[in-house]
Design a protein around this motif. Structure first.
Motif, short mmCIF file in Angstrom:
data_model
loop_
_atom_site.label_atom_id
_atom_site.label_comp_id
_atom_site.label_asym_id
_atom_site.label_seq_id
_atom_site.Cartn_x
_atom_site.Cartn_y
_atom_site.Cartn_z
N TYR B 76 -10.50 11.31 0.44
CA TYR B 76 -11.45 11.62 -0.64
C TYR B 76 -11.35 10.60 -1.76
O TYR B 76 -12.34 10.17 -2.33
N ARG B 77 -10.10 10.25 -2.12
CA ARG B 77 -9.88 9.34 -3.25
C ARG B 77 -9.21 8.06 -2.79
O ARG B 77 -8.32 7.56 -3.46
N ALA B 78 -9.63 7.53 -1.65
CA ALA B 78 -8.96 6.36 -1.10
C ALA B 78 -9.18 5.13 -1.98
O ALA B 78 -8.33 4.24 -2.02
N PHE B 79 -10.29 5.11 -2.70
CA PHE B 79 -10.56 3.96 -3.57
C PHE B 79 -9.53 3.88 -4.69
O PHE B 79 -9.09 2.79 -5.06
N ASP B 80 -9.11 5.06 -5.22
CA ASP B 80 -8.06 5.06 -6.24
C ASP B 80 -6.76 4.53 -5.69
O ASP B 80 -6.03 3.80 -6.37
N SER B 81 -6.43 4.91 -4.43
CA SER B 81 -5.20 4.42 -3.82
C SER B 81 -5.24 2.91 -3.66
O SER B 81 -4.23 2.22 -3.85
N LEU B 82 -6.42 2.38 -3.35
CA LEU B 82 -6.57 0.92 -3.26
C LEU B 82 -6.29 0.29 -4.62
O LEU B 82 -5.62 -0.75 -4.72
N SER B 85 -2.54 0.27 -5.21
CA SER B 85 -1.89 -0.80 -4.45
C SER B 85 -2.11 -2.14 -5.13
O SER B 85 -1.21 -2.98 -5.18
N THR B 86 -3.31 -2.33 -5.72
CA THR B 86 -3.57 -3.58 -6.42
C THR B 86 -2.70 -3.71 -7.66
O THR B 86 -2.23 -4.80 -7.99
N VAL B 87 -2.44 -2.55 -8.33
CA VAL B 87 -1.55 -2.58 -9.50
C VAL B 87 -0.15 -3.01 -9.09
O VAL B 87 0.49 -3.85 -9.76
N ILE B 88 0.35 -2.46 -7.96
CA ILE B 88 1.69 -2.85 -7.49
C ILE B 88 1.71 -4.33 -7.14
O ILE B 88 2.67 -5.05 -7.46
N PHE B 89 0.63 -4.81 -6.54
CA PHE B 89 0.55 -6.24 -6.19
C PHE B 89 0.61 -7.10 -7.45
O PHE B 89 1.33 -8.12 -7.48
N GLY B 90 -0.10 -6.66 -8.51
CA GLY B 90 -0.05 -7.42 -9.77
C GLY B 90 1.34 -7.41 -10.37
O GLY B 90 1.81 -8.45 -10.87
N ALA B 91 2.03 -6.26 -10.32
CA ALA B 91 3.38 -6.18 -10.87
C ALA B 91 4.33 -7.10 -10.12
O ALA B 91 5.13 -7.83 -10.73
N VAL B 92 4.23 -7.10 -8.78
CA VAL B 92 5.10 -7.95 -7.98
C VAL B 92 4.84 -9.42 -8.29
O VAL B 92 5.77 -10.22 -8.47
N GLY B 144 2.62 7.14 2.83
CA GLY B 144 2.92 5.72 2.81
C GLY B 144 3.79 5.32 1.64
O GLY B 144 4.73 4.55 1.80
N PHE B 145 3.50 5.85 0.47
CA PHE B 145 4.21 5.40 -0.73
C PHE B 145 5.68 5.77 -0.66
O PHE B 145 6.56 4.92 -0.83
N GLN B 146 5.96 7.05 -0.37
CA GLN B 146 7.35 7.51 -0.36
C GLN B 146 8.15 6.81 0.73
O GLN B 146 9.28 6.35 0.51
N GLY B 147 7.57 6.72 1.94
CA GLY B 147 8.28 6.06 3.02
C GLY B 147 8.50 4.58 2.75
O GLY B 147 9.54 4.02 3.12
N ASN B 225 -1.81 4.81 6.03
CA ASN B 225 -0.43 5.13 5.65
C ASN B 225 0.52 4.01 6.03
O ASN B 225 1.37 3.61 5.23
N ILE B 226 0.37 3.51 7.26
CA ILE B 226 1.27 2.45 7.71
C ILE B 226 1.09 1.20 6.86
O ILE B 226 2.06 0.57 6.42
N GLY B 227 -0.16 0.85 6.57
CA GLY B 227 -0.41 -0.33 5.75
C GLY B 227 0.18 -0.19 4.36
O GLY B 227 0.87 -1.09 3.87
N VAL B 228 -0.09 0.97 3.72
CA VAL B 228 0.42 1.19 2.36
C VAL B 228 1.94 1.21 2.37
O VAL B 228 2.59 0.67 1.45
N GLY B 229 2.54 1.82 3.40
CA GLY B 229 4.00 1.89 3.47
C GLY B 229 4.64 0.53 3.52
O GLY B 229 5.54 0.22 2.73
N PHE B 230 4.16 -0.34 4.43
CA PHE B 230 4.77 -1.66 4.51
C PHE B 230 4.49 -2.47 3.24
O PHE B 230 5.33 -3.24 2.79
N LYS B 231 3.29 -2.27 2.67
CA LYS B 231 2.96 -3.02 1.45
C LYS B 231 3.88 -2.63 0.30
O LYS B 231 4.46 -3.50 -0.36
N VAL B 232 4.05 -1.31 0.09
CA VAL B 232 4.88 -0.85 -1.02
C VAL B 232 6.35 -1.22 -0.80
O VAL B 232 7.03 -1.70 -1.71
N GLY B 233 6.84 -1.03 0.45
CA GLY B 233 8.24 -1.36 0.72
C GLY B 233 8.53 -2.83 0.49
O GLY B 233 9.50 -3.19 -0.19
N ALA B 234 7.67 -3.70 1.04
CA ALA B 234 7.91 -5.14 0.88
C ALA B 234 7.77 -5.54 -0.58
O ALA B 234 8.56 -6.35 -1.08
#
Lengths: 113, 252, 80
Positions: B76-82, B85-92, B144-147, B225-234
């Motif tokens: 429902y709110r997948a755009f917010d999750s995107l 993820s962009t915020v985490i990418f900017g922080a990294v 994805g995020f927690q894992g 989930n798998i994509g977000v998980g690997f993205k957040v972990g890395a």
């Protein structure tokens, strides 16, 4: 009350008593190493006893297996963490181990490293 | 030349007053904007009517995901999750730009033999738990995020316990960057596939649904989930790795 | 249930106050970790398992490691 529940409550209460003993030791012992001793030995057996009691309390095969796995994790991780903390505080000379008459660990370190 | 000693503190105090006035105006403006934003939100209508009731009643039918929180986050709110993820990418990106000075970090010998052996036994189970939390995000609590954070903890353990050179040899920064970019590209690719197949960005892919409760069901949610998980972990592993470069030099 | 919740909330406020009050960074970090742990228990008490998992992993695990490495860098001085 079935005997299974009595055994579960007995294990849980024993574990809680050991946890209280841990708190007493942390408050009453004089320096770092004796406090670490209290945290390691008594807290490990307390956590394992409480997880065993919970595993008997739920009495379902997969749930009990998971809870026992958590107990085995405690049995590995808590002494390891305590060992790491004690070694680091010895290396940093936090509690001045020269005050003690017996300092076997320095002999061990002289042989090893 | 005479220095006007009297006027200097007045200018200072005037500057301070100007600064305080400006800050107050900006704060009042932000407060007004936030209040307007709040007043636009729909009011609370109780548990049995409104949006929450709709999600509780028809979330399983719409998405096929047993975990309704994952259904909201990645359907429902997948755009917010995107956006998150962009915020985490900017922080990294910011942390790596500021903190990373050289490619090879200062290595340390790590902790003692007992700790190394014990964590050698326990680390595979931690990795298994992280992968379980990621892949079962639509069935059990997690996602994805927690894992991903659990997977990042493995990299932290490697850096502290075995020394940072071990972490560099096992998962070099290039590998982590590739994993993070791959995760983000998976997310975006699923969104574009939603455009082409279903007609809306990040729409749930209908042909991937299977029987509810199995591992590969719920449309595109497990893959996101798998994509977000690997993205957040890395990403979090990169943050920690670029922060420890000059520390933990002693052998404890 | 209510008694447990009240006890947890009291300890939550206490640990937050302690984390603000101490000047030593290490003690503040330890109290922030305790804060996250109590918050995890409160989330679990209110049956929000997802948020509890995120809070436990991020607040008690990752935040502590990152803060520790940060203050370790501060104490090592500003050599290059």
């Amino acid at each position: 009350m079935p005997i299974r529940l009595i055994a579960a409550y007995f294990l849980m209460i024993t574990g809680s008593a050991f946890a209280i003993v841990t708190v007493l030791g942390l408050l009453r012992f004089p320096d770092v190493y004796t406090r670490i001793h209290a945290g390691a030995v008594v807290l490990t057996i307390s956590a394992v006893l409480v997880t065993m009691g919970t595993a008997i309390y739920v009495w379902d095969f997969f749930l009990s297996a998971k809870i026992i796995l958590i107990g085995i994790f405690f049995l590995f991780s808590n002494p390891m963490a305590t060992h790491a903390i004690a070694r680091a505080s010895y290396k940093r000379e936090i509690a001045l181990p020269k005050e003690y008459e017996i300092d076997a660990y320095s002999d061990y370190l002289g042989r090893d490293v | 030349m005479e220095i006007p000693t009297e006027t200097q503190p007045e200018v200072e105090s005037l500057n301070k007053l100007m600064k305080k006035t400006l800050i107050s105006v900006v704060l009042a403006g932000v407060a007004f904007a936030l209040y307007q934003n709040f007043s636009l939100m729909p009011g609370y209508e109780g548990l049995n009517v409104g949006l929450s009731n709709y999600i509780i009643e028809s979330g399983l039918k719409d998405t096929g995901s047993l975990n309704l929180i994952t259904a909201v986050l990645y359907d429902y709110r997948a755009f917010d999750s995107l956006g998150e993820s962009t915020v985490i990418f900017g922080a990294v990106s910011g942390i790596v730009l500021i903190l990373s000075r050289k490619m090879l970090p200062v290595s340390s010998k790590g902790l003692s033999f007992i700790v190394k052996r014990t964590l050698g036994i326990m680390t595979p189970f931690i990795a298994l738990f992280g992968l379980y939390v990621i892949t079962h995000g639509h069935l059990t609590p997690g996602g994805g995020f927690q894992g991903g954070v659990i997977l990042a903890a493995i990299s932290i353990i490697f850096s502290i316990v075995y020394g940072s050179a071990f972490d560099y040899r096992r998962y070099s920064p290039q590998t982590k960057t590739a994993l993070e970019t791959g995760g983000a590209l998976t997310f975006l690719g699923l969104g574009l596939a939603g455009i082409f197949m279903e007609g809306a960005f990040l729409h749930n892919l209908g042909f991937l649904t299977a029987e509810t409760g199995t591992l590969i069901s719920a449309g595109s949610i497990p893959y996101i989930n798998i994509g977000v998980g690997f993205k957040v972990g890395a990403g979090l592993a990169i943050i920690f790795y670029s922060m420890i470069q000059k520390t933990f030099e002693e052998d404890f | 249930m209510a008694v447990l919740e009240i006890i947890l909330v009291v300890f939550l406020v206490f640990s937050a106050l302690m984390a603000v009050r101490f000047d030593e960074e290490l003690i503040s970090i330890i109290f922030l970790s305790i804060f996250s742990l109590i918050l995890t228990a409160l989330y679990l008490l209110h049956k929000a398992a997802d948020v509890a998992l995120a809070e436990a992993v991020i607040g008690a695990g990752l935040n502590t490691a990152i803060f520790m490495s940060a203050i370790s860098q501060i104490r090592h001085g500003d050599s290059d």
